[in-house]
Design an enzyme around this catalytic site. Structure first.
Site, short mmCIF file in Angstrom:
data_model
loop_
_atom_site.label_atom_id
_atom_site.label_comp_id
_atom_site.label_asym_id
_atom_site.label_seq_id
_atom_site.Cartn_x
_atom_site.Cartn_y
_atom_site.Cartn_z
CG HIS A 450 -1.70 1.29 1.36
ND1 HIS A 450 -1.65 2.10 2.48
CD2 HIS A 450 -2.57 1.88 0.50
CE1 HIS A 450 -2.45 3.14 2.30
NE2 HIS A 450 -3.01 3.03 1.11
CB SER A 451 0.91 4.27 0.27
OG SER A 451 1.36 5.59 0.16
CG LEU A 452 7.18 4.16 1.09
CD1 LEU A 452 7.94 4.64 -0.14
CD2 LEU A 452 7.68 4.84 2.34
CB SER A 454 2.78 -0.35 -3.80
OG SER A 454 2.86 1.04 -4.03
#
Length: 674
Positions: A450-452, A454
């Site tokens: 998720h977010s960073l 990923s």
């Protein structure tokens, strides 16, 4: 004629409980102290209780043998996600760091039905054979300092805070009224079944309180004057005897009289902690018990700098719990998903999706130069983040730091290596621990970032020679990801190890996974597309939309259709009307026009572009979007969209569908113009 007599034998065992309101310890909070003793306890399953009691007794037996070694750890809860230490009487998560709660054996209980802690139970057990004598407890317990048992029963008694009431008070307790309305302490009983006298506690009303107290005056002590018998101060005229009973902590014990749960005394538990502990309880339901896992999904968080340091161990475990719950609930309601498992020959397809999701937390173990506290700075020649922060609109600056600062840190090579090394270690350690707890596991491993998170996973998989995972990665779901933006800035394209060789002067990142998905909300300000980095021609076409999952299939589908048509009418949303330019040849005949049932132009991808896309994902599409709500147009909704992915049932449904379905390369890829 033969008669068969069937005798049903119930295997008796001591019931075990776990606290669900007050944590004993919290990770990364060295100054944390429980505000009070826990008051709310839940039963562990019969299966878990039997195993705990067996291990507890074995541990006691091991004390008498120097050769016998017994582990105090027992796996409990849904899929053994939690570990009980029967030596310390604690429960905590098995695979991630989280709050530690108290565990109790159901041996002695108070009048509310709450099990008493182990040391107090042990003392009561030893003292229960001594009748009509007040005995001093050795330990320091919130229930009191003294124990008293009467002749009436070996299984009932009292734990008293003090003896200020003298013999009058003790006579009151022995009379039988004390078991109905304990004063200056709590009534206790042995065994899970509450004695009949204790049931009267629930029926006591406020207006009967004074009447029962006045009955104390009827008890006489042989051969002594009334003043000496009561050993209490004179009651001034106009005052009732109740005013003197305040010395016995009468009003402190009021909640135990009028409540059967004890929740009145307990501080309000947070929703996060309740959710955290909910999955300990399996309710003896085979849907929630120990399952054979075929697909292990490891989820990496991307919370920002401050939130990641202070709250991620609670919030991310909480959000992954939501994803796990959504997966379980959707599978139980979906005949389609069950059929997919059934076709693969899984014997337990009707109850078990075979999917387990675990959180991977990494931010807590890294100290950066941007920490607020000066003593955490790695180089004294540099200031801290607080030292350079402008004081104006500070709340907004904090918010921006929480959301964006870790991404900026990751852009610095020095910090990037620290982050990648840390996440790689956490992934490998969790996988190794899972194998240790599940030695028969022979399934696949998947990643969700998720977010960073990923971006971290994308680089780990792209630089697999430097960062070696202990497992091959099957599916990689990038959620709310800035990968597209970061790779564009780095002048880097995205490709597949199995795809056709691309002729380009740019660097190409090729993540080592079988299936790659980029999932996002169109209102998410942090998320960017990946497909145009696979081939720039994909910028002309819409992303794919996630299928919607709901019990109300007909109604929901109609609403989606209406919502889709509304969004398509807005600038930059949905497909445009057909034009003369809708027939594309491109390079090597990549795109062809096909007829669609609606007014929007549908195109079919063929040739080299199709091979590039299907090499990354057998569906031929990498970018997938949640359909936006017509009201999701403000800043708050946009920020919320970035942090709510794990709550979305559509995300859970999509992950399950892609993990369970057979993967064959798509014959054709249909797209719409943007």
């Amino acid at each position: 004629m033969r008669f068969l007599l069937k005798i049903q034998v119930r295997r008796l065992t001591t019931q075990w409980y776990y606290a669900s309101d007050i944590a004993r310890m919290r990770p990364y909070e060295p100054d944390y102290k429980p505000p009070s003793s826990p008051q709310v306890f839940q039963k562990l399953s019969v299966e878990d209780s039997m195993e705990l009691e067996k291990r507890y007794r074995a541990l006691l037996g091991a004390k008498d043998s120097s050769e016998k070694v017994v582990s105090p750890s027992v796996q409990v809860g849904e899929d053994d996600l939690y570990t009980v230490d029967v030596r310390d009487f604690t429960i905590s998560p098995t695979y991630w760091k989280g709050p530690t709660y108290e565990v109790r054996r159901g041996l002695w209980f108070n009048s509310n039905g709450t099990p008493l802690e182990s040391h107090l139970c042990a003392e009561l057990e030893d003292m229960s054979n001594t009748k009509n004598e007040v005995q001093k407890l050795k330990g320091d317990y919130p229930e009191g300092k003294y124990a008293l048992f009467t002749e009436d029963s070996t299984n009932t008694g009292f734990v008293l805070k003090n003896l200020d009431g003298g013999k009058l008070f003790l006579n009151y307790l022995k009379s039988g009224l004390g078991s109905i309305m304990p004063i200056n302490g709590v009534a206790v009983y042995k065994g899970e079944k509450k004695p009949l006298d204790f049931n009267k506690i629930d029926d006591i009303l406020v207006n009967s309180l004074m009447k029962d107290i006045e009955n104390i005056e009827k008890f006489q002590d042989d051969g002594k004057s009334k003043e000496k018998k009561t050993k209490k101060k004179e009651v001034p005229a106009g005052e009732s005897i109740a005013s003197n009973l305040t010395n016995w902590d009468l009003f402190e014990n009021m909640p135990s009289i009028f409540s059967t749960t004890g929740a009145d005394k307990a501080p309000e538990a947070s929703d996060v902690d309740e959710d955290y502990m909910e999955q300990v309880q399996t309710h003896d339901d085979p849907l929630n018990g120990k399952r054979k896992i075929k697909d292990l999904v490891l989820c990496v968080h991307g919370i920002g700098q401050t939130l990641g340091k202070k709250y991620e161990y609670v919030n991310f475990a909480h959000t992954v719990n939501l994803l796990r719950t959504n997966i379980k609930n959707l599978y139980s309601e979906s005949a389609q998903l069950k059929d997919l498992n059934k076709l693969q020959g899984h014997a337990d397809w009707d109850m078990n999706s075979g999917i387990q999701v675990l959180p991977i937390t990494w931010r807590h173990s890294i100290k950066f130069k941007t920490e607020s506290q000066g003593d955490e700075i790695d180089n004294p020649e540099l200031p801290s983040l607080d030292d350079i922060t402008v004081s104006g609109i500070l709340p907004l600056r904090k918010l921006m730091g929480d959301v964006a600062l870790d991404v900026l840190l990751y852009g610095e090579i020095y910090y990037q290596k620290i982050i990648l090394d840390t996440v790689m270690k956490e992934l490998n350690d969790t996988y190794t621990l899972f194998l240790e707890k599940n030695p028969t596991f022979d399934g696949r491993v998947h990643l969700i970032g998720h977010s960073l998170g990923s971006l971290i996973l994308f680089d780990l998989l792209s630089q697999h020679r430097h960062y070696k995972l202990k497992f091959p990665v099957s599916h990689f779901f990038s959620i709310g990801s800035p990968v597209g933006l970061i790779k564009l800035v780095e002048r880097t394209r995205i490709g597949s190890r199995q795809g056709p060789k691309q002729r380009t002067s740019l660097r190409i990142n090729k993540p080592k996974c079988q299936e790659l998905y980029n999932v996002y909300h169109t209102c998410d300000p942090v998320a960017y597309r990946m497909e145009p980095l696979v081939d720039v021609e994909m910028a002309q076409f819409e992303q794919e939309y996630l299928p919607h999952w709901s019990e109300l299939d007909g109604f929901t589908s109609k609403m989606i259709e209406m919502s889709g048509s509304l969004w398509e009418g807005l600038p930059g949303m949905g497909a445009t009307e057909p034009t003369n330019n809708d027939m594309y040849r491109g390079n090597n005949g990549k795109v062809e026009k096909i007829q669609s049932a609606n007014a929007a132009t549908q195109l079919k991808i063929t040739g080299e572009l199709k091979r590039k896309l299907t090499a990354l994902n057998c569906n031929g599409r990498v970018d997938y979007s949640l359909r936006p709500n017509i009201l999701d147009v403000d800043v708050i909704a946009a920020l919320k969209s970035h942090v709510s992915y794990f709550e979305e049932t559509d995300i859970a449904g999509f992950v399950m569908l892609e993990l369970l379905k057979p993967h064959t390369e798509a014959d054709e890829i249909s797209v719409k113009k943007t």
